[in-house]
Design a protein around this motif. Structure first.
Motif, PDB file in Angstrom:
ATOM      1  N   PRO A 122      -8.186  -9.458  -9.654  1.00  0.00           N
ATOM      2  CA  PRO A 122      -8.440  -8.644  -7.831  1.00  0.00           C
ATOM      3  C   PRO A 122      -8.950  -7.632  -8.243  1.00  0.00           C
ATOM      4  O   PRO A 122      -8.188  -6.571  -9.203  1.00  0.00           O
ATOM      5  N   PRO A 123      -9.045  -6.695  -6.234  1.00  0.00           N
ATOM      6  CA  PRO A 123      -9.509  -5.479  -6.864  1.00  0.00           C
ATOM      7  C   PRO A 123      -8.159  -4.415  -6.980  1.00  0.00           C
ATOM      8  O   PRO A 123      -7.219  -5.061  -6.813  1.00  0.00           O
ATOM      9  N   GLY A 124      -8.273  -3.538  -7.356  1.00  0.00           N
ATOM     10  CA  GLY A 124      -7.000  -2.559  -8.106  1.00  0.00           C
ATOM     11  C   GLY A 124      -5.779  -2.898  -7.548  1.00  0.00           C
ATOM     12  O   GLY A 124      -4.977  -3.234  -7.557  1.00  0.00           O
ATOM     13  N   LYS A 125      -6.482  -1.883  -6.227  1.00  0.00           N
ATOM     14  CA  LYS A 125      -4.674  -2.037  -5.524  1.00  0.00           C
ATOM     15  C   LYS A 125      -5.424  -2.780  -4.102  1.00  0.00           C
ATOM     16  O   LYS A 125      -5.011  -2.580  -2.564  1.00  0.00           O
ATOM     17  N   VAL A 126      -4.457  -4.288  -4.362  1.00  0.00           N
ATOM     18  CA  VAL A 126      -4.887  -5.325  -3.123  1.00  0.00           C
ATOM     19  C   VAL A 126      -3.702  -4.434  -1.894  1.00  0.00           C
ATOM     20  O   VAL A 126      -3.764  -4.801  -0.704  1.00  0.00           O
ATOM     21  N   GLU A 127      -2.866  -3.849  -1.767  1.00  0.00           N
ATOM     22  CA  GLU A 127      -1.855  -3.645  -1.238  1.00  0.00           C
ATOM     23  C   GLU A 127      -2.454  -2.343  -0.520  1.00  0.00           C
ATOM     24  O   GLU A 127      -2.022  -2.324   1.181  1.00  0.00           O
ATOM     25  N   VAL A 128      -3.066  -1.618  -0.925  1.00  0.00           N
ATOM     26  CA  VAL A 128      -4.331  -0.722   0.257  1.00  0.00           C
ATOM     27  C   VAL A 128      -5.127  -0.680   0.683  1.00  0.00           C
ATOM     28  O   VAL A 128      -5.135  -0.668   1.232  1.00  0.00           O
ATOM     29  N   ILE A 129      -5.820  -2.131   0.208  1.00  0.00           N
ATOM     30  CA  ILE A 129      -6.856  -2.485   1.090  1.00  0.00           C
ATOM     31  C   ILE A 129      -6.440  -3.149   2.034  1.00  0.00           C
ATOM     32  O   ILE A 129      -6.656  -2.984   3.406  1.00  0.00           O
ATOM     33  N   GLY A 130      -5.513  -3.635   1.684  1.00  0.00           N
ATOM     34  CA  GLY A 130      -4.542  -4.704   2.928  1.00  0.00           C
ATOM     35  C   GLY A 130      -4.130  -3.392   4.248  1.00  0.00           C
ATOM     36  O   GLY A 130      -4.736  -4.321   4.916  1.00  0.00           O
ATOM     37  N   MET A 131      -3.624  -2.126   3.929  1.00  0.00           N
ATOM     38  CA  MET A 131      -3.692  -1.856   4.402  1.00  0.00           C
ATOM     39  C   MET A 131      -4.260  -0.760   5.679  1.00  0.00           C
ATOM     40  O   MET A 131      -4.398  -0.399   6.497  1.00  0.00           O
ATOM     41  N   ARG A 132      -5.529  -0.057   4.390  1.00  0.00           N
ATOM     42  CA  ARG A 132      -6.480   0.052   5.237  1.00  0.00           C
ATOM     43  C   ARG A 132      -7.226  -0.471   6.674  1.00  0.00           C
ATOM     44  O   ARG A 132      -7.241  -0.357   7.341  1.00  0.00           O
ATOM     45  N   MET A 133      -7.150  -1.950   6.179  1.00  0.00           N
ATOM     46  CA  MET A 133      -7.118  -3.393   6.803  1.00  0.00           C
ATOM     47  C   MET A 133      -6.625  -3.865   8.074  1.00  0.00           C
ATOM     48  O   MET A 133      -7.292  -3.943   9.047  1.00  0.00           O
ATOM     49  N   ARG A 134      -5.669  -3.616   8.026  1.00  0.00           N
ATOM     50  CA  ARG A 134      -4.541  -3.112   9.075  1.00  0.00           C
ATOM     51  C   ARG A 134      -4.862  -2.356  10.117  1.00  0.00           C
ATOM     52  O   ARG A 134      -5.141  -2.419  11.033  1.00  0.00           O
ATOM     53  N   ARG A 135      -5.272  -0.592   9.739  1.00  0.00           N
ATOM     54  CA  ARG A 135      -5.157  -0.062  10.320  1.00  0.00           C
ATOM     55  C   ARG A 135      -7.017  -0.023  10.985  1.00  0.00           C
ATOM     56  O   ARG A 135      -6.799  -0.111  12.261  1.00  0.00           O
TER      57      ARG A 135
END
Length: 463
Positions: free
Chosen positions: A28-41
């Motif tokens: 998976p891409p390194g920081k999945v939760e960071v990606i998820g937060m960016r998507m939510r924004r």
């Protein structure tokens, strides 16, 4: 001049493309939760325009935003967008060729592994939708996932952990090869589904881990995880799975040595209070007793080596007597208080006698004297070397010497009054090592142990 005609088929490139389609899912891409937060924004900003501004890339990464720790799930915040993802965007992408299908499946697959939670109704719905999409989509990426499901029930949350565990435990492949064969990536063992699979494997108690190969598989999984086993969520289950099969029997010497080294290096010595309060906290007494028994054997053998190499006249008789009780399974714990001569020797012995445990004698005894503290049932014995006597105490006696101290004083060990070996017939209650060749002290000690514990060994065992 004419040019050579172009080939109709690019065989090499086609082979590379096929290999890419059949390869394991990359990590998976390194920081999945960071990606998820960016998507939510991004989704929050696009809500007012009916999500018309959500790009294809942002839609593809939607699974990473599904579950974020400490926040509501995405389907509660953006139900319209989630519905559109399942109804329109995902089916269209999956039908648009294997390369694009693979790119859209990866976030779904990684989120399934990372958010795995069979007790969550919304996760079960997610798993059901994912499996339906995989079943309906032709092509290599979904063929791989269908095969994985057929072998281990991967996309049925109730079946997956035990199926994955059974596949791994039965395989002869090294763990990296097993992961590759199942199109999984190295970090899979640290996902939620990986953790559930390891728990399922460790739950196979009884005879499962009485086989060295099963122990090797469990050790391989533990070694491949990011967190050391002694500080992981599997700490207790791992120790109990590998130790409790030996509550009523002894493992082969090679396996005993391997397990002793593993737990002494990773969990540290359970005889030391600080270690017992950390890595060993919560581990059952049954499991602890197994390792303490093995360490007792190592320490007892170490004491015999000390007696042998420091010219104790009767070391062979002591060895025969105490090893008979140990090999019959009656010695529970052993610890040493080492005099200066023995301390120098033990520094060399520790590399040979893995579990030898000892404190220091800080006075009150001759330089060559050491003491073995040994527990059989509710009795604690102190066995002095070099003309010292054998003493016994009830474990509940507040004056009884305590095992596992870092230092001792000879006067303290002698001042605590021994139980009487002689039924009041001698002035002193302790037992001197008289007539070793004729079995004098051995029979008297054997009879004392029988009276107080019910344990009996015959002459041919102790002499």
């Amino acid at each position: 001049m004419m040019f050579r005609p172009l080939p109709v088929a690019f065989t090499y490139l086609e082979g590379v493309t096929r290999a890419m389609d059949l390869a394991a899912f990359s990590a998976p891409p390194g920081k999945v939760e960071v990606i998820g937060m960016r998507m939510r924004r991004a989704y929050d900003r696009a809500r007012a325009q009916g999500y018309a501004t959500v790009s294809a890339s942002e839609m593809r990464k939607l699974p990473y935003a599904w579950w974020i720790r400490g926040q509501p799930p995405l389907h509660e915040l953006h139900p319209e967008l989630v519905g559109r993802y399942w109804r329109e965007a995902l089916p269209r992408a999956l039908q648009d060729g294997p390369r694009r299908a693979r790119r859209w499946l990866m976030p779904l697959f990684f989120t399934y592994c990372d958010a795995f939670d069979p007790g969550n109704g919304w996760f079960l719905e997610y798993a059901s939708r994912l499996k339906r999409m995989i079943d309906l989509t032709p092509g290599a990426p979904c063929d791989q996932l269908r095969q994985l499901h057929a072998e281990v029930g991967f996309f049925e949350p109730a079946r997956a952990p035990s199926g994955v565990a059974a596949s791994f435990m039965a395989s002869a492949d090294p763990i990296d090869r097993w992961l590759e064969r199942n199109r999984l990536w190295a970090g899979f063992v640290d996902t939620a589904i990986g953790a559930a699979a390891f728990r399922a494997a460790l739950a196979g108690r009884g005879d499962v881990f009485a086989i060295e190969r099963a122990v090797e598989r469990a050790m391989a999984w533990a070694a491949s995880a990011a967190a050391p086993i002694e500080s992981s969520v599997h700490r207790i289950d791992f120790a109990e799975a590998l130790l409790t099969p030996w509550v009523r029997r002894q493992p082969p010497d090679s396996l005993k040595t391997r397990l002793t080294r593993l737990f002494m290096e990773r969990y540290k010595d359970p005889r030391i209070a600080g270690h017992r309060a950390h890595a060993w906290k919560g581990v059952s007494q049954d499991a602890l007793r197994v390792l303490l028994g093995w360490l007792a054997g190592d320490t007892l053998r170490g004491f015999i080596r000390i007696l042998e190499q420091t010219a104790d006249d009767i070391w062979r008789y002591r060895q025969r007597f105490w090893m008979a009780y140990y090999e019959a399974g009656h010695v529970d714990e052993v610890w040493l208080a080492l005099g200066p001569d023995a301390s120098r020797l033990v520094r060399r012995l520790r590399s040979e006698v893995l579990g030898l445990g000892a404190g220091e004698m800080e006075g009150g005894a001759a330089r060559n004297q050491s003491v073995m503290l040994l527990r059989i049932g509710q009795l604690v014995f102190t066995e002095w070397s070099h003309n010292g006597s054998l003493r016994a105490y009830a474990e509940t006696d507040p004056d009884a010497p305590r095992l596992y101290q870092s230092s001792y004083h000879g006067a303290d060990l002698r001042d605590a009054e021994s139980m009487d070996f002689h039924d009041g017939m001698n002035e002193r209650p302790q037992l001197t090592h008289f007539n070793s060749q004729g079995g004098g002290w051995q029979r008297k000690a054997r009879d004392f142990i029988r009276r107080h514990t019910g344990i009996h060994l015959d002459d041919e065992e102790i002499l």
